[in-house]
Design a protein around this motif. Structure first.
Motif, PDB file in Angstrom:
ATOM      1  N   ARG A 124       0.828  -1.218   0.000  1.00  0.00           N
ATOM      2  CA  ARG A 124       0.000   0.000   0.000  1.00  0.00           C
ATOM      3  C   ARG A 124       0.860   1.265   0.000  1.00  0.00           C
ATOM      4  O   ARG A 124       0.536   2.239  -0.663  1.00  0.00           O
ATOM      5  CB  ARG A 124      -0.944   0.016   1.217  1.00  0.00           C
ATOM      6  CG  ARG A 124      -2.153  -0.863   0.993  1.00  0.00           C
ATOM      7  CD  ARG A 124      -3.223  -0.637   2.062  1.00  0.00           C
ATOM      8  NE  ARG A 124      -3.939  -1.883   2.297  1.00  0.00           N
ATOM      9  CZ  ARG A 124      -3.705  -2.708   3.310  1.00  0.00           C
ATOM     10  NH1 ARG A 124      -2.807  -2.418   4.230  1.00  0.00           N
ATOM     11  NH2 ARG A 124      -4.406  -3.821   3.422  1.00  0.00           N
ATOM     12  N   ALA A 125       1.974   1.228   0.714  1.00  0.00           N
ATOM     13  CA  ALA A 125       2.886   2.388   0.728  1.00  0.00           C
ATOM     14  C   ALA A 125       3.472   2.593  -0.665  1.00  0.00           C
ATOM     15  O   ALA A 125       3.589   3.737  -1.146  1.00  0.00           O
ATOM     16  CB  ALA A 125       3.996   2.160   1.751  1.00  0.00           C
ATOM     17  N   GLN A 127       2.091   1.682  -3.501  1.00  0.00           N
ATOM     18  CA  GLN A 127       1.011   2.147  -4.368  1.00  0.00           C
ATOM     19  C   GLN A 127       0.765   3.646  -4.172  1.00  0.00           C
ATOM     20  O   GLN A 127       0.593   4.388  -5.144  1.00  0.00           O
ATOM     21  CB  GLN A 127      -0.282   1.363  -4.083  1.00  0.00           C
ATOM     22  CG  GLN A 127      -0.218  -0.087  -4.572  1.00  0.00           C
ATOM     23  CD  GLN A 127      -1.402  -0.926  -4.133  1.00  0.00           C
ATOM     24  OE1 GLN A 127      -2.125  -0.551  -3.205  1.00  0.00           O
ATOM     25  NE2 GLN A 127      -1.591  -2.065  -4.785  1.00  0.00           N
ATOM     26  N   ALA A 128       0.777   4.078  -2.918  1.00  0.00           N
ATOM     27  CA  ALA A 128       0.552   5.497  -2.628  1.00  0.00           C
ATOM     28  C   ALA A 128       1.682   6.346  -3.211  1.00  0.00           C
ATOM     29  O   ALA A 128       1.444   7.397  -3.812  1.00  0.00           O
ATOM     30  CB  ALA A 128       0.442   5.708  -1.113  1.00  0.00           C
ATOM     31  N   ALA A 129       2.924   5.887  -3.060  1.00  0.00           N
ATOM     32  CA  ALA A 129       4.091   6.609  -3.586  1.00  0.00           C
ATOM     33  C   ALA A 129       4.028   6.669  -5.104  1.00  0.00           C
ATOM     34  O   ALA A 129       4.326   7.704  -5.716  1.00  0.00           O
ATOM     35  CB  ALA A 129       5.386   5.922  -3.130  1.00  0.00           C
ATOM     36  N   TYR A 130       3.622   5.580  -5.729  1.00  0.00           N
ATOM     37  CA  TYR A 130       3.549   5.507  -7.196  1.00  0.00           C
ATOM     38  C   TYR A 130       2.545   6.521  -7.728  1.00  0.00           C
ATOM     39  O   TYR A 130       2.798   7.200  -8.724  1.00  0.00           O
ATOM     40  CB  TYR A 130       3.132   4.101  -7.608  1.00  0.00           C
ATOM     41  CG  TYR A 130       3.185   3.849  -9.096  1.00  0.00           C
ATOM     42  CD1 TYR A 130       4.358   3.405  -9.707  1.00  0.00           C
ATOM     43  CD2 TYR A 130       2.065   4.052  -9.896  1.00  0.00           C
ATOM     44  CE1 TYR A 130       4.410   3.164 -11.068  1.00  0.00           C
ATOM     45  CE2 TYR A 130       2.110   3.812 -11.263  1.00  0.00           C
ATOM     46  CZ  TYR A 130       3.282   3.371 -11.846  1.00  0.00           C
ATOM     47  OH  TYR A 130       3.337   3.147 -13.200  1.00  0.00           O
ATOM     48  N   HIS A 131       1.423   6.639  -7.040  1.00  0.00           N
ATOM     49  CA  HIS A 131       0.379   7.538  -7.538  1.00  0.00           C
ATOM     50  C   HIS A 131       0.683   9.001  -7.229  1.00  0.00           C
ATOM     51  O   HIS A 131       0.131   9.893  -7.872  1.00  0.00           O
ATOM     52  CB  HIS A 131      -0.990   7.124  -6.983  1.00  0.00           C
ATOM     53  CG  HIS A 131      -1.459   5.825  -7.556  1.00  0.00           C
ATOM     54  ND1 HIS A 131      -1.687   5.656  -8.900  1.00  0.00           N
ATOM     55  CD2 HIS A 131      -1.698   4.619  -6.980  1.00  0.00           C
ATOM     56  CE1 HIS A 131      -2.070   4.406  -9.133  1.00  0.00           C
ATOM     57  NE2 HIS A 131      -2.068   3.750  -7.984  1.00  0.00           N
ATOM     58  N   ARG A 132       1.562   9.239  -6.250  1.00  0.00           N
ATOM     59  CA  ARG A 132       1.974  10.624  -5.946  1.00  0.00           C
ATOM     60  C   ARG A 132       2.937  11.156  -6.997  1.00  0.00           C
ATOM     61  O   ARG A 132       3.041  12.363  -7.192  1.00  0.00           O
ATOM     62  CB  ARG A 132       2.673  10.680  -4.577  1.00  0.00           C
ATOM     63  CG  ARG A 132       1.750  10.997  -3.422  1.00  0.00           C
ATOM     64  CD  ARG A 132       2.535  11.452  -2.183  1.00  0.00           C
ATOM     65  NE  ARG A 132       3.619  10.553  -1.815  1.00  0.00           N
ATOM     66  CZ  ARG A 132       3.466   9.489  -1.016  1.00  0.00           C
ATOM     67  NH1 ARG A 132       2.275   9.180  -0.531  1.00  0.00           N
ATOM     68  NH2 ARG A 132       4.496   8.740  -0.718  1.00  0.00           N
TER      69      ARG A 132
ATOM     70  N   THR B  27      -7.992  -6.031  -0.587  1.00  0.00           N
ATOM     71  CA  THR B  27      -7.027  -5.394  -1.495  1.00  0.00           C
ATOM     72  C   THR B  27      -5.834  -6.308  -1.802  1.00  0.00           C
ATOM     73  O   THR B  27      -5.085  -6.048  -2.740  1.00  0.00           O
ATOM     74  CB  THR B  27      -6.466  -4.080  -0.889  1.00  0.00           C
ATOM     75  OG1 THR B  27      -5.992  -4.358   0.430  1.00  0.00           O
ATOM     76  CG2 THR B  27      -7.522  -3.011  -0.837  1.00  0.00           C
ATOM     77  N   ARG B  78       4.218  -0.516  -9.282  1.00  0.00           N
ATOM     78  CA  ARG B  78       3.224   0.164  -8.447  1.00  0.00           C
ATOM     79  C   ARG B  78       2.971  -0.607  -7.159  1.00  0.00           C
ATOM     80  O   ARG B  78       2.828  -0.016  -6.080  1.00  0.00           O
ATOM     81  CB  ARG B  78       1.910   0.317  -9.235  1.00  0.00           C
ATOM     82  CG  ARG B  78       0.906   1.229  -8.546  1.00  0.00           C
ATOM     83  CD  ARG B  78      -0.489   0.919  -9.013  1.00  0.00           C
ATOM     84  NE  ARG B  78      -0.792  -0.505  -8.835  1.00  0.00           N
ATOM     85  CZ  ARG B  78      -1.808  -1.140  -9.388  1.00  0.00           C
ATOM     86  NH1 ARG B  78      -2.621  -0.499 -10.193  1.00  0.00           N
ATOM     87  NH2 ARG B  78      -2.011  -2.420  -9.146  1.00  0.00           N
TER      88      ARG B  78
END
Lengths: 133, 133
Positions: A124-125, A127-132, B27, B78
């Motif tokens: 999840r971390a 994924q969050a970094a990737y989308h930022r 998830t 991702r």
């Protein structure tokens, strides 16, 4: 590069008969893909918990349709990973278990699932970094 | 069956937050399915051999299209399993490696692949028996 020596050519021919999932036409590749399929991977992991009747397995593999689970189990049975046993009771019922090879495969799947489930914070971390970005 | 006691209800709520690939909406399930996807599983196994540039990886994962490999690597990046490093050389190149979590996952995939590749005789015998029935 090909070696012109007959003995080495024979070795090459033998090498090419070794199963290799990286080779596009190797018969091992579709077997891997049946094992790793959307429902195959979950059915194998579930059957490692013990024998299942069809409907109980369908409840365990949450979200699978009757048709997809039936197809998946047929494929895994055909590949020698799952054993299907029809019990002639009243009413009759069918039980699914893993073969010895299916058990070995399912143990690796279970390990892989445990790694992912146990590291969802990292996922999840990421994924969050990737989308930022 | 629901337990009316507040403490047990709180426990239930906590339990339901544990990642569980068997739960339809967890998830962790799509992450497992990205890992086990047609090209994801082979890309991860290949990257366990060492870092790869895009074109070399595409040759290793025999049969993958440029578009599918690109999409697969983006998904794995991702999810925090693959690291993408752009080197500002002339000409520039991009190198892919496994993250620590990706390595742990890929090791299980490699083990699984070795089991299947090493037991294709058993698989083929099962397939032949299935089709004879």
């Amino acid at each position: 590069m090909r070696d012109p020596q007959p003995t080495d050519s024979a070795d090459d021919a033998l090498d090419s008969l070794e199963p290799d999932v990286f080779a596009r036409n190797c018969t091992s590749r579709p077997v891997l893909q049946n094992v790793a399929s959307r429902w195959g991977i979950l059915a194998l992991a579930a059957l490692l918990e013990g024998p299942y009747r069809f409907n109980a397995l369908r409840r365990r593999v949450d979200g699978v349709s009757e048709r997809m689970l039936s197809q998946t189990l047929q494929t895994l049975e055909r590949d020698g990973l799952v054993h299907r046993e029809a019990h002639h009771t009243i009413p009759p019922h069918v039980e699914y278990t893993l073969t010895p090879l299916g058990t070995r495969v399912a143990e690796k799947i279970r390990d892989l699932i445990h790694i992912l489930e146990g590291n969802m914070d990292t996922v999840r971390a990421a994924q969050a970094a990737y989308h930022r970005e």
